[in-house]
Enzyme design. Structure first.
Site, PDB file in Angstrom:
ATOM      1  N   GLU A 105       0.800  -1.330   0.215  1.00 24.65           N
ATOM      2  CA  GLU A 105       0.206   0.138  -0.109  1.00 24.65           C
ATOM      3  C   GLU A 105       0.722   1.178   0.141  1.00 24.65           C
ATOM      4  OE1 GLU A 105      -3.298  -0.197   2.690  1.00 24.65           O
ATOM      5  OE2 GLU A 105      -3.052  -2.087   2.982  1.00 24.65           O
ATOM      6  N   SER A 117      -6.700  -2.543   1.806  1.00 27.90           N
ATOM      7  CA  SER A 117      -6.747  -1.893   0.199  1.00 27.90           C
ATOM      8  C   SER A 117      -7.662  -3.130  -0.925  1.00 27.90           C
ATOM      9  CB  SER A 117      -5.661  -0.952  -0.439  1.00 27.90           C
ATOM     10  OG  SER A 117      -5.162   0.438   0.554  1.00 27.90           O
ATOM     11  N   TYR A 133      -9.430   3.275  -5.302  1.00 30.26           N
ATOM     12  CA  TYR A 133      -8.591   4.325  -5.818  1.00 30.26           C
ATOM     13  C   TYR A 133      -8.457   5.509  -7.137  1.00 30.26           C
ATOM     14  CZ  TYR A 133      -6.923   2.838  -0.879  1.00 30.26           C
ATOM     15  OH  TYR A 133      -6.543   2.763   0.305  1.00 30.26           O
ATOM     16  N   ARG A 171     -12.456   3.428  10.542  1.00 26.25           N
ATOM     17  CA  ARG A 171     -13.403   2.906   9.810  1.00 26.25           C
ATOM     18  C   ARG A 171     -13.260   1.537  10.108  1.00 26.25           C
ATOM     19  NH1 ARG A 171     -11.432   3.138   4.752  1.00 26.25           N
ATOM     20  NH2 ARG A 171     -12.121   1.291   4.556  1.00 26.25           N
ATOM     21  N   ASP A 190     -16.048  -1.634   7.955  1.00 27.46           N
ATOM     22  CA  ASP A 190     -16.342  -1.586   6.739  1.00 27.46           C
ATOM     23  C   ASP A 190     -17.958  -2.578   7.050  1.00 27.46           C
ATOM     24  OD1 ASP A 190     -14.990   0.545   4.681  1.00 27.46           O
ATOM     25  OD2 ASP A 190     -13.327  -1.873   4.863  1.00 27.46           O
ATOM     26  N   GLU A 250     -14.353  -5.580   8.187  1.00 26.44           N
ATOM     27  CA  GLU A 250     -13.079  -5.586   8.875  1.00 26.44           C
ATOM     28  C   GLU A 250     -13.747  -3.654   9.086  1.00 26.44           C
ATOM     29  OE1 GLU A 250     -10.410  -4.927   5.459  1.00 26.44           O
ATOM     30  OE2 GLU A 250     -11.690  -6.324   4.021  1.00 26.44           O
ATOM     31  N   ASN A 261     -10.486  -0.500  10.087  1.00 26.69           N
ATOM     32  CA  ASN A 261      -9.642  -0.066   9.429  1.00 26.69           C
ATOM     33  C   ASN A 261      -8.824   0.823  10.078  1.00 26.69           C
ATOM     34  OD1 ASN A 261      -7.315   1.398   8.062  1.00 26.69           O
ATOM     35  ND2 ASN A 261      -8.267   0.996   5.419  1.00 26.69           N
ATOM     36  N   GLY A 313      -7.173   6.012   4.786  1.00 25.24           N
ATOM     37  CA  GLY A 313      -6.720   6.486   3.416  1.00 25.24           C
ATOM     38  C   GLY A 313      -6.800   7.705   3.662  1.00 25.24           C
TER      39      GLY A 313
END
Length: 309
Positions: free
Chosen positions: A23, A151, A217, A256, A258, A271, A273, A277
């Site tokens: 990443e 990612s 992205y 964050r 998901d 999951e 994070n 990002g």
């Protein structure tokens, strides 16, 4: 969380980015955006690519605190956080335990199961797995993921037994630990957390049907629905679920979560994070903006997490 601190109160801030994980590219972009925001706010900040000089190089910069923008690998798995604690350098975001757990999708799911939080069933894969048995247990389609990668790198949706082994081999390019997970058909949501705030949920819509690295992205076709379209009561349920999921792994500061919502309206945790990002396509800045917080204000509030705020 914003306590109205003067820029000088933060001292010398080093934004850590780059590194040598898969990443790296995203991390460089996130770090540059964060650094620019800190400069605009008058903070004494410098950027540092950890791949260039390691922790020794960081020490020579004598930072008063570190803003972690290092995605994947050592930046998110607790290794960096532990090193910074040994060096007695305050840093943004979650600590060692939460970082390590957040980077390990399977152990995160184990904790969620222990707390009776909804998350899809999963199975560890290996070179000699019984591929047909995996498909029978999880059903098709299913999803194959590297356990310690972010990612959406190395992720494949599998819709037949014959494709499962090659999907495993693709994931194993990124991580020695690979899992298969029951695929949830439905809408994808992401919920950002900032201190004690739950930011507005985002519903992610991808024309291709798969929110992969390109869609996340680079694609301009990916749609981010804000508001997410859920009735307020259901969005509150989603927000509280994500707050609890983050708290269970010991998450702090910001992060964050998901989530998928199936056809019956049930939410399923995917999951966490712990170092999301911060690019122009990233989800936390979009959610913060919808809540009335511009990028610079978001960066400063994240920086406040290094102050015990």
């Amino acid at each position: 969380m914003n306590l109205g601190r003067e820029p000088g109160e933060y001292g010398r801030v080093v934004v850590l980015y780059g590194g040598d994980s898969a990443e790296r590219e995203v991390s460089l972009i996130s770090g540059a955006a964060i650094l620019a925001a800190l400069w605009r706010q008058g903070v004494d900040a410098q950027g540092y690519d950890l791949a260039e000089g390691g922790l020794v190089g960081l020490e020579t910069m004598r930072p008063d605190r570190v803003f972690i923008a290092l995605h994947g690998g050592d930046g998110e798995d607790g290794t960096l956080q532990g090193a910074l604690e040994l060096l007695k350098i305050p840093y943004t975001g979650s600590g060692v335990l939460a970082s390590a757990l957040g980077m390990d999708k399977q152990r995160t799911k184990m904790l969620w199961h222990a707390w009776n939080l909804p998350t899809p069933e999963s199975i560890t894969l290996g070179e000699h797995s019984d591929w047909r048995d995996v498909c029978e247990r999880l059903g098709l389609p299913l999803i194959v993921k590297p356990v310690h990668e972010g990612s959406t790198l190395g992720i494949t949706i599998v819709d037949n037994v014959e494709a499962l082994k090659s999907a495993y081999q693709e994931a194993a390019r990124f991580d020695a630990n690979v899992m298969a997970e029951r695929f949830i058909e439905g809408d994808e949501y992401t919920v950002s957390l900032l201190g004690d705030k739950v930011l507005p949920a985002i519903r992610v819509e991808v024309p291709s049907g798969f929110y992969d690295y390109e869609a996340k992205y680079h694609s301009n076709e990916t749609l981010y629905h804000l508001p997410c379209g859920l009735p307020p009561a259901e969005e509150n349920v989603l927000g509280e679920l994500c707050r609890e999921a983050f708290a269970v792994i010991g998450g702090r500061g910001w992060g964050r979560v998901d989530v998928m919502r199936d056809a019956n309206g049930s939410f399923w945790l995917l999951e966490v994070n712990t170092v999301p990002g911060m690019t122009d396509h990233s989800l936390v800045p979009q959610s913060a903006a919808h809540a009335g917080m511009d990028f610079d204000a978001l960066v400063m509030q994240i920086l406040d997490t290094s102050m015990g705020a």
